[in-house]
Design an enzyme around this catalytic site. Structure first.
Site, short mmCIF file in Angstrom:
data_model
loop_
_atom_site.label_atom_id
_atom_site.label_comp_id
_atom_site.label_asym_id
_atom_site.label_seq_id
_atom_site.Cartn_x
_atom_site.Cartn_y
_atom_site.Cartn_z
N ASP A 188 29.46 7.59 -18.79
CA ASP A 188 29.29 8.98 -18.71
C ASP A 188 28.28 9.35 -19.89
O ASP A 188 27.81 8.62 -20.75
CB ASP A 188 30.50 9.58 -19.17
CG ASP A 188 30.56 11.17 -18.67
OD1 ASP A 188 29.59 11.74 -18.28
OD2 ASP A 188 31.79 11.54 -18.43
C1 BGC Z 1 30.32 14.93 -17.51
C2 BGC Z 1 29.87 13.96 -16.15
C3 BGC Z 1 28.41 14.38 -15.82
C4 BGC Z 1 27.51 13.93 -17.06
C5 BGC Z 1 26.18 13.96 -16.54
C6 BGC Z 1 29.27 14.62 -18.73
O1 BGC Z 1 29.15 15.30 -19.57
O2 BGC Z 1 31.44 14.33 -18.01
O3 BGC Z 1 30.73 14.39 -15.19
O4 BGC Z 1 28.24 13.66 -14.74
O5 BGC Z 1 27.88 14.70 -18.03
O6 BGC Z 1 25.86 15.34 -16.32
#
Ligand code: BGC
Length: 731
Positions: free
Chosen positions: A289
């Protein structure tokens, strides 16, 4: 020839031979993917490998939680981009650099958060789950995939299959509710919708199951917080939807932010390697993530970024999203032997495999089509409207307030959501634009044109204390035959980093609803939210109450069709509505308790406001007796259960039959009931339909222990359908 000359000749000949046999297998579309991967990997330098496991961002940032300076110069060697531009021309330019200017010509994998639509925005996933219609959910993903791929996105960070049971956690909006099976079924439908049967086909993109695993257990519903999950609960509740998504063929997985009882998901070898790869045979890539590798330091398991990189990659985390920790550290870590090159190779292998599977080496570029040929087609809008209408849940309908009766000539339409576009899209609106959205006001005006006059007064805002329009709104209400109040949450009140301690609407909204009810006119309250709402402040004043979620681009039209009765509501809750936040945790599939009728709060009702599976219709469905074709079964046999449902009302409608099983005595106590199967069917007025569930003992009656080993134990089981309960035995 002397010996020296012979040796030299041999060397030259060998080099020549090697040159002849140096067929670039990886460039051969006819070669097997694994051969192409190995061939390409064998040609890569350490630096090239490290660049492959790195993801940067490209384009304008729209996520307030992930602010990052825009990447100005994209390295042609970069493995992946979080690609936020919508321009096919930009995409082709960047990809051309990678394919034509990098030494090996490896295309870039472009990912983006296409959570509930790319430009055509569908209802939030929690709403989608309430449709209980996997075909429509799959179709929404197919539409989203097509719009994405035409804009240079090959990979979505969706679906989220975190089983979420705490409505304070803002991300309940992004998943499919509180039940593991429903999450798994909807997640699998989404995977198939995005990916189709062939990832190389036009309009297919790679799906990503997230957040692996346990993120929804954030302590107290506070986002990014610690999670305490027992191994049994991990296997019973958190893991099953991921396993179903992997079985459905998900190409990728995203590791979660949280730590699982002390071991962060991004450094968790047990979940990412032992379970995902070892037990489930997943061979796609795992991406971190956002900033999650760097965060291992903050989480207290790595002293510095180098240690964070070493821990994450050795645990099985292949690609580092944005924080650049891999790029900065992996070369030195491999050279010093702290990380074996084999570990890095394996990560690169998994990334290349996904790129080959997507056909990127053969088709790296896209056609530069104008917006109108990529987005918001008539079919896309129709699919969005249909799913939005099926996601809405009729919670209350006193005296058949809805559908709007034929003699209604004036409707007062009010509230902060009535003439609002942006908030109807919910959080993670992809590349959706507010201007594309049909407001509730527009939808209702169009639907009732020539039948009823629509008087619009905003009346009050989402929050604050401005009552200046109350009197004007009350006058409009008094002059109307029906009052429709559009209330709810702004889009940034749910989603990431949007936890809320109270589930109630702000006081000004509750007050406004009560004031309008005081006019004595029949009141319909439409609730648009990203989570279950504490409705105590509005429900008593409402004659009809509908949860419309955040329904997306076609939200206003879908609402209007529901109000007019063109669409008969068929949504059922995928998540329990607690009476209030303090009642949590409350979900239907709790484990059995020692004294099931005791131990309740003294100062709060025990039953939730609306249970899982709840939802009304404009017609009535009558269930016949629940029949089993046998009372006992052995392993290897099947038991077929049937129930006939009759539409006893005057309006056609859709009914979802939910099949639950319970296992009262087992070596590990099982939940009071567990959803095992569901089916939604259209039943014309006055007609009946048969619903069936074929019970397979291994699939439906077994359960995991704390190591994931499945146990199948003989004894009594109960099948539950709509209040009926019948016993059978596994012998
Ligand atoms: C979120 C994810 C997301 C990623 C990319 C993160 O902050 O938890 O769900 O896919 O950002 O944008």
């Amino acid at each position: 020839m002397n010996r020296k000359a012979i040796a030299l000749w041999l060397l030259v000949a060998a080099a020549g031979l090697a040159g002849c046999s140096d067929r670039e297998v990886y460039k051969d579309p006819a070669a097997a993917v694994e051969d192409r991967v190995e061939d390409l990997l064998g040609r890569m330098t350490l630096e090239e490998k490290v660049m492959q496991v790195t993801q940067w961002t490209y384009g304008k940032n729209m996520n307030v939680n992930n602010v990052e300076s825009e990447t100005k110069a994209v390295s042609p060697m970069i493995g992946s981009l979080l690609y936020r531009s919508t321009s096919p021309a930009y995409y082709n330019r960047i990809q051309r650099k990678a394919v034509e200017e990098s030494r090996l010509g490896i295309p870039i994998l472009c990912g983006f958060d296409v959570i509930h639509g790319y430009r055509t925005i569908f209802p939030i996933p929690l709403g989608q789950a309430c449709s209980w219609n996997e075909a429509l959910v799959g179709e929404s993903c197919r539409v989203a995939a097509r719009e994405s791929r035409l804009s240079g996105v090959h990979w979505t960070f969706s679906p989220m299959v975190d089983v979420a049971r705490d409505a304070r956690w803002g991300r309940v909006s992004e998943g499919y509710g509180e039940d593991p099976y429903l999450n798994g079924m909807m997640g699998a439908a989404a995977v198939k919708g995005y990916q189709g049967d062939d990832l190389t086909a036009d309009g297919a993109i790679a799906a990503c199951l997230k957040h692996f695993v346990g993120y929804a257990y954030s302590d107290g519903g506070r986002d990014y917080h610690y999670t305490e999950i027992s191994p049994q609960t991990l296997w019973d509740t958190a893991l099953p939807p991921f396993e179903m998504g992997v079985k459905a063929g998900a190409a990728t997985v995203m590791s979660a932010f949280n730590d699982i009882s002390g071991i962060p998901a991004s450094a968790n070898r047990y979940t990412m390697t032992d379970i995902l790869r070892g037990m489930w045979g997943f061979d796609g890539l795992v991406v971190s993530d956002w900033d999650a590798v760097k965060q291992l330091v903050a989480q207290g398991v790595a002293a510095d970024r180098a240690e964070a990189a070493a821990k994450a990659i050795t645990a099985g985390l292949d690609m580092d999203m944005v924080d650049d920790v891999y790029r900065e550290n992996l070369e030195a870590l491999v050279e010093s032997g702290r990380v074996s090159e084999k570990v890095l190779d394996e990560a690169v292998r998994r990334i290349l495999r996904v790129k080959f599977r997507l056909g990127l080496f053969e088709n790296p570029y896209i056609e530069e089509l104008p917006d109108e040929q990529r987005y918001l087609s008539t079919e896309a809008r129709a699919a969005a409207r249909e799913l939005a209408a099926e996601s809405m849940v009729l919670l209350k309908n006193r005296g058949r307030t809805l559908p709007v009766a034929g003699d209604v000539r004036r409707i007062a339409l009010m509230g902060p959501m009535a003439d609002n576009r942006a908030d109807l899209m919910g959080s993670w609106w992809g590349q959706g634009e507010a201007d594309d959205v049909v407001t509730i006001l527009e939808g209702v005006k169009a639907e009732f044109a020539g039948k009823a006059r629509i008087d619009y007064v905003k009346g009050c805002d989402f929050d604050g204390g401005d009552r200046s329009e109350f009197a004007r709104a009350a006058a409009a209400a008094r002059g109307a035959d029906l009052v429709v109040l559009c209330m709810g949450e702004k889009r940034n009140w749910s989603g990431e980093n949007a936890s809320r301690a109270s589930l109630a609407l702000p006081a000004i909204q509750e007050e406004f609803v009560r004031e309008m009810a005081r006019t004595g006119r029949p009141v319909v309250v439409l609730l648009s939210s990203g989570r279950p709402v504490d409705v105590r402040g509005v429900e008593p004043a409402a004659d009809a109450l509908v949860e419309i979620w955040q329904p997306g681009t076609e939200g206003g039209s879908a609402v209007a069709q529901l109000l007019s009765g063109k669409v008969n509501p068929s949504g059922r809750l995928a998540i329990t509505f607690p009476v209030c936040a303090e009642q949590q945790p409350v979900y239907y599939n709790q484990r059995q308790a020692a004294r099931p009728k005791s131990g309740r709060y003294q100062n709060l009702q025990h039953e939730p406001m609306y249970p899982f599976g709840y939802g009304l219709s404009y017609t009535t469905f009558e269930y016949g007796p629940l029949r089993l074709d046998r009372e006992t079964l052995r392993r290897g046999e099947r038991l077929t259960a049937e129930v006939e449902v009759t539409n006893g009302g005057a309006m056609d409608g859709k009914e979802t039959v939910m099949w639950f099983l319970s296992d009262p005595t087992a070596s590990i106590s099982r939940p009071v009931r567990e959803l095992k199967h569901f089916e939604k069917q259209f039943i014309p007025a006055g007609e009946s339909r048969v619903f069936r569930f074929e019970i397979d003992p291994v699939r439906d009656l077994s359960f995991p222990d704390h190591t994931g080993k499945r146990l199948l134990e003989n004894g009594a089981f109960y099948l539950h359908v709509n209040g009926q309960k019948v016993k059978f035995e596994l012998i």
